[in-house]
Design a protein around this motif. Structure first.
Motif: not given
Length: 637
Positions: A194-201, A282-288, A293-306
């Motif tokens: 997930t870290t690498l995917c968000s890096f690329a996105l 905050l820097g991730a906002m440059v992405a499409p 939406a994916l980072l904020h709602s259902s993946t990545m950050v949710k993995a952290g709080v999970f």
């Protein structure tokens, strides 16, 4: 068990197919049925395992373990190469360090430790599977229309949509792996994917800003990744444990256990973008927008709080518990304050996400069933509501040419249907009787019961600030501006379908609030804490549903007069001068024409993000340093 494997493997298969497809129609023919299949199987898994409690799967494969190790080494090598190529040497060093720790542990200890249950599923996993499977999938469908417009707006640039959709579906597959892995090494593998995917996105557009922000993300998450692998090394070398359920049975007062839990907490804090790691989100906002939406709602950050919520039984009145409580509470308060000074809609949503993730983490760290109940509920409502808001902002940006709140004057006149959806989303974030407010009320009760004055202050002042920035935005949208042109006719049908579905989900989740509490959360909390759940947390019953119905009826009835013509004489608006007749300008006392302008007050001098972020960085880094100094010194409670 086969349904779990389907969720792990099918999105990855779809991703590979999409990487090979360049035709837009064929892409749609793969994405839509694939996403629907993922949603359907996610629901099937929920039905299949909901009443079964915790179910373990003893699937073992030595070849699979070696394959995961090989992929992780390849991914580390890619990061090292890219870091050198873009002169981001810290990323290369951190990736290399992570690979060294990983390989050393694998070849010296890991294969001597017996892991009998690599996968498992319980009620909390089911909640996460539904969030990932349903919300993540509809975001992929939404992306079809959005990325078509994105490519048109970037005409002349190489069409990289196959790569975009490949990453989106790999992300889903990895997230399913995180929430069903009992083997910590497996969880770490999916964690790093997930870290690498968000890096690329984040770096998808390859602009200088996108590249810089993508490296900021990966540097911060590599810090978390190193903390994760160090925690595994501590548990493996000191206790011979590599299973999550076995970790929860260890003595939480022991120094090495606290050290491992503290390191895992740092990994969760970094992934969830809590202070001091929040700047990557905050820097991730440059992405499409679908990426946001994916980072904020259902993946990545949710993995952290999970991960933090999973560790909840290990927190409470101990050093690590206080560390996560303070960081979570301060993140909630300070990020909410910083949101006041923002006029960029995506940035407001980003700060709101950081704030709510802080609150969820604080709930998990209290270590009681009331707080965990509140934390999981906030996670559910936040996932559904925030995904809809991000996608609405993306659609609005494509049609009004701006994501600035100050450019959303009278959006209700220009894009009425989209505005109605955004109003539902914003109302869901802070108005009664929507679930977020009820969950925050429950969080406040649990903080009061814990007698933690810092947390009580944070949630009281943070909630007040929350109303401030949501209210400002809401006011801009509902204002009716004369002579506005309707510009939402060109919104793609895929976008309408997804936005409509998410709006239904927001309302449906609110209605099913008592059912989720009594049928899903209560059994899970009973299994974790071993005590019956207080009825007030178990269900809100008929009273709650009645109030909710009344409020929703008002939402439907109140706007009706605005859609009908009236026979009453309508007076022109008073504008501090003579109205020129268009309700958009007036003649002042000197006879000059003055355009009407409505602007919010952003209080930059008090709540500017630079000032707030510096305060947050200093305090939260100090908290982490002191906490680990105490743990290593033997002070665990």
């Amino acid at each position: 068990m086969y349904s779990i494997f389907f969720l792990l493997l099918f999105p990855a298969l779809i991703a590979v197919l999409l990487l090979l497809v360049k035709n837009d129609k064929i892409r749609g023919a793969i994405v839509i049925p694939g996403a629907i299949a993922i949603m359907a199987v996610s629901v099937y898994v929920a039905v299949e395992f909901l009443k079964g409690g915790t179910t373990y799967f003893d699937f073992e494969s030595e070849m699979l373990n070696w394959l995961m190790l090989a992929i992780e080494i390849i991914l580390c090598a890619i990061v090292v190469y890219l870091g050198i190529k873009h002169k981001k040497y810290l990323a290369s060093i951190l990736s290399l360090a992570q690979a060294v720790f990983l390989v050393w542990f694998e070849f010296t200890h890991a294969h001597e430790i017996d892991v009998s249950n690599n996968l498992y599923i319980d009620q909390f996993s089911i909640i996460m599977i539904l969030i990932i499977g349903v919300i993540g999938s509809v975001i992929c469908i939404y992306s079809l229309g959005y990325m078509r417009d994105f490519q048109e707006h970037h005409a002349g640039e190489k069409d990289r949509r196959p790569w975009f959709f490949f990453l989106m579906f790999i992300f889903l597959s990895a997230m399913f792996g995180i929430v069903t892995s009992n083997n910590l090494m497996w969880m770490f593998f999916f964690w790093e994917v997930t870290t690498l995917c968000s890096f690329a996105l984040i770096g998808f557009t390859k602009t200088e800003e996108a590249v810089n922000n993508s490296f900021r993300q990966i540097i911060m998450n590599l810090v978390g990744g190193i903390a994760f692998i160090l925690a595994i090394i501590v548990l493996g070398t000191q206790y011979g444990v590599m299973e999550f359920d076995a970790l929860l049975e260890l003595d939480s007062g022991a120094m090495y256990v606290m050290l491992a839990v503290g390191l895992l907490s740092i990994a969760g804090i970094a992934k969830a973008a809590l202070m001091p790691f929040h700047s990557w989100l905050l820097g991730a906002m440059v992405a499409p927008t679908p990426t946001s939406a994916l980072l904020h709602s259902s993946t990545m950050v949710k993995a952290g709080v999970f991960l933090i919520l999973r560790l909840s039984p290990m927190y409470g009145d101990n050093t690590v518990g206080y560390m996560v409580m303070c960081i979570g509470g301060l993140t909630f308060l300070l990020a909410s304050m910083a949101a006041i000074s923002q006029s960029n809609a995506k940035r407001v949503l980003a700060y709101s996400t950081i704030a709510n993730l802080g609150l969820i983490a604080a709930c998990g760290a209290v270590g009681t069933y009331e707080a965990l109940w509140a934390g999981i509920m906030i996670l559910i409502f936040h996932a559904v509501t925030k995904s809809m808001l991000f996608l609405c902002v993306g659609t609005a940006e494509h049609h009004i040419g701006s994501r600035d709140i100050e450019d959303m004057d009278g959006l209700f006149s220009r894009m009425p249907k989209l505005s109605a959806l955004m109003i539902i989303g914003i109302a869901g974030m802070f108005l009664a009787p929507f679930g977020m407010l009820i969950s925050k009320w429950a969080a406040m009760i649990s903080f009061v019961n814990s007698e933690n004055l810092v947390l009580i202050a944070c949630i009281c002042f943070g909630s007040a600030v929350t109303i401030f920035y949501w209210g400002k935005w809401l006011g801009k949208m509902v204002a009716v501006v004369a002579n506005s042109k309707d510009v939402e006719e060109t919104v793609h049908k895929e976008e309408w379908s997804v936005l409509g579905l998410l709006a239904v989900l927001v309302v449906a989740v609110c209605f099913s609030f008592p059912l989720i509490s009594s049928e899903v959360l209560s059994p899970y909390l009973l299994s974790v804490f071993g005590q019956p759940v207080d009825p007030i947390f178990a269900t809100f019953g008929i009273a709650y549903v009645s109030v909710l119905l009344g409020m929703l009826a008002l939402l439907v009835v109140v706007p009706i007069p605005f859609f009908n013509k009236t026979k009453k004489k309508v007076k022109e608006n008073y504008m501090c001068g003579v109205n020129n007749g268009d309700n958009l300008s007036y003649s002042g006392s000197m006879g000059t024409s003055v355009n009407v302008s409505m602007r919010n007050w952003y209080m930059e001098e008090w709540f500017g993000e630079n000032r707030i972020n510096k305060i947050g960085l200093v305090i939260t880094i100090a908290i982490i340093v002191v906490a680990f100094a105490l743990i290593i010194g033997g002070v665990t409670s």
